[in-house]
Design a protein around this motif. Structure first.
Motif, PDB file in Angstrom:
ATOM      1  N   GLU A 202       0.750  -1.220   0.079  1.00 51.86           N
ATOM      2  CA  GLU A 202      -0.065   0.099  -0.057  1.00 51.86           C
ATOM      3  C   GLU A 202       0.743   1.402   0.157  1.00 51.86           C
ATOM      4  O   GLU A 202       0.537   2.221  -0.923  1.00 51.86           O
ATOM      5  CB  GLU A 202      -0.876  -0.007   1.199  1.00 51.86           C
ATOM      6  N   ARG A 205       2.506   1.636  -3.444  1.00 51.94           N
ATOM      7  CA  ARG A 205       1.980   2.136  -4.267  1.00 51.94           C
ATOM      8  C   ARG A 205       1.420   3.566  -4.157  1.00 51.94           C
ATOM      9  O   ARG A 205       1.487   4.238  -5.256  1.00 51.94           O
ATOM     10  CB  ARG A 205       0.380   1.230  -4.551  1.00 51.94           C
ATOM     11  N   PRO A 210       0.424   3.642  -9.800  1.00 53.03           N
ATOM     12  CA  PRO A 210       0.062   2.414 -10.401  1.00 53.03           C
ATOM     13  C   PRO A 210       0.640   1.808 -11.372  1.00 53.03           C
ATOM     14  O   PRO A 210       0.652   0.652 -11.737  1.00 53.03           O
ATOM     15  CB  PRO A 210      -1.308   2.789 -10.748  1.00 53.03           C
ATOM     16  N   TYR A 237      -3.126  -4.060  -5.013  1.00 55.90           N
ATOM     17  CA  TYR A 237      -1.851  -3.444  -5.421  1.00 55.90           C
ATOM     18  C   TYR A 237      -1.236  -3.917  -6.555  1.00 55.90           C
ATOM     19  O   TYR A 237      -0.046  -3.429  -7.083  1.00 55.90           O
ATOM     20  CB  TYR A 237      -0.805  -3.512  -4.243  1.00 55.90           C
ATOM     21  N   ASP A 238      -2.082  -4.733  -7.456  1.00 55.83           N
ATOM     22  CA  ASP A 238      -1.658  -5.123  -8.803  1.00 55.83           C
ATOM     23  C   ASP A 238      -0.372  -5.693  -8.919  1.00 55.83           C
ATOM     24  O   ASP A 238       0.536  -5.192  -9.630  1.00 55.83           O
ATOM     25  CB  ASP A 238      -1.846  -3.863  -9.522  1.00 55.83           C
TER      26      ASP A 238
END
Length: 409
Positions: A202, A205, A210, A237-238
């Motif tokens: 977290e 990012r 992103p 968070y990809d």
């Protein structure tokens, strides 16, 4: 052309490496990586006592036949020692074939499918500020994809964090295998780790946005259910992938993980043969194959397993730490250049001493690795330089839980 010599070279320029050098009656040489971190001498002995004598007089051009002979004739198949030894032979024979043809090995595997190999670097820290600084340093080195590892409150020493006492440098170019008579003992707390890691991503990012490609390594420490929970908690968070979320010897365990998270999964660095990963591929339980040429039997089987993976839209993510020698890294770079389903290559620069032993022609620019167009693998070993560094006993650490139970490292 016949093989006249198969020489095993053990050297330790900051860490231990085992190299096989094959020479033919026409004076052409090829080298292969047989390094097995923490068990190096087992492979060296296996090669010198049991494999090298079988190679003398064989035609080096018959790579597939030699591979099958070494795998099947021993009766006791598979395992990291056997497969690392076979890998060294396979690489050395491809190296020779490339030199005879006057072509880099990737041209013999079908030619280039890309300009170079996209890579990822390694960032880590004891807190967010250290992690941010580490990420920025990796970006300055040219990496556009970065694996992020973090210390965890309550855990004294944690895999992958370069700023800890056992690390030897601020970048993640260090040897976790400590030179001592016994392995170092470290502590572990899964619940503390699972609470903390999502907060790290977290923060990353929020700081970097992103677009940055982020990865994380769970290092086999979770049960399947815990892995599923972590994967789900990291979904916002990809991540490009979550690596080794659970020990995968039980391939069926990944069905549970897959059902509960869409975080991409990468597995395979401790696997030795296609049988270890077959079900994970055919059931599409992973997204990236992490196998390393050095521990998987060489170039030949690595190319084959990626052809299988291509049928299921699974890509490569070959293991590339500094305990794979520059020879082993080059071998899988050639595979990565040739296959269509390449994903991402781990790249950790070796030490200056290692680079002096293994003379390389590869390039790294703009985040892309290229093995070069030098005939063969593009790596040569300086035996005089290698002789300066004697083998030093070294073991990877291991973990215990708070109650003293040995846990996965």
């Amino acid at each position: 052309m016949k093989i006249t010599e198969a020489k095993v070279i053990v050297t330790s320029p900051t860490r231990n490496f085992v190299t096989l050098k094959i020479t033919t009656d026409e004076g052409i040489t090829g080298i292969g990586d047989a390094t097995l971190n923490g068990r190096e001498l087992a492979v060296a002995t296996y090669l010198s006592d049991h494999v090298a004598p079988l190679l003398i007089g064989r035609d080096p051009a018959n790579i597939e036949d030699t591979w099958q002979f070494l795998y099947r004739s021993g009766y006791w198949r598979r395992g990291p020692v056997t497969m690392a030894a076979i890998a060294a032979v396979d690489m050395a024979l491809w190296d020779i074939k490339g030199k005879v043809a006057g072509l880099p090995v990737y041209q013999l595997l079908g030619g280039a499918s890309r300009r170079g190999l996209s890579t990822y670097g390694h960032a880590s820290g004891r807190d967010l500020e250290e992690i941010f600084d580490s990420i920025r340093a990796e970006q300055e080195h040219g990496y556009t994809a970065i694996r992020v590892q973090s210390s965890v409150p309550g855990i004294t020493a944690l895999y992958g964090v370069a700023a800890q006492p056992q690390a030897s440098g601020e970048r993640y170019d260090y040897e976790p295998a400590q030179r001592a008579a016994l392995p170092a003992e470290e502590d572990w707390d899964t619940r503390a780790y699972m609470r903390h890691i999502p907060t790290v991503f977290e923060g990353v990012r929020n700081e970097f946005g992103p677009e940055m490609i982020l990865l994380h390594d769970g290092h086999h420490r979770m049960t399947p259910l815990q892995a599923a929970k972590l994967g789900k908690s990291l979904e916002p968070y990809d991540l490009f992938w979550l690596e080794d979320c659970t020990p995968a010897e039980n391939q069926e365990a990944l069905r549970l993980v897959r059902r509960h998270t869409t975080t991409p999964l990468a597995i395979g660095e401790v696997f030795n043969t296609v049988w270890d990963i077959k079900d994970l591929i055919q059931e599409q339980l992973i997204d990236y194959v992490r196998c390393a040429s050095t521990h998987f039997g060489g170039i030949s089987p690595l190319k084959k397993v990626m052809d299988l993976a291509a049928m299921y839209q699974i890509k490569s993510g070959f293991h590339g730490p500094t305990d794979v020698s520059p020879v082993g890294l080059a071998a899988q770079m050639h595979v990565g250049m040739a296959i269509h389903n390449f994903g991402l290559q781990e790249y950790m620069p070796h030490s200056e001493k290692t680079d002096a032993v293994f003379r390389q022609s590869m390039t790294f620019s703009g985040g892309l690795l290229h093995p070069s167009d030098t005939p063969g693998l593009g790596v040569e070993i300086d035996e005089d330089e290698a002789a300066k560094y004697e083998y030093a006993n070294a073991y990877l650490p291991y973990n215990r839980l708070a109650d003293g139970t040995v846990h996965d490292w």
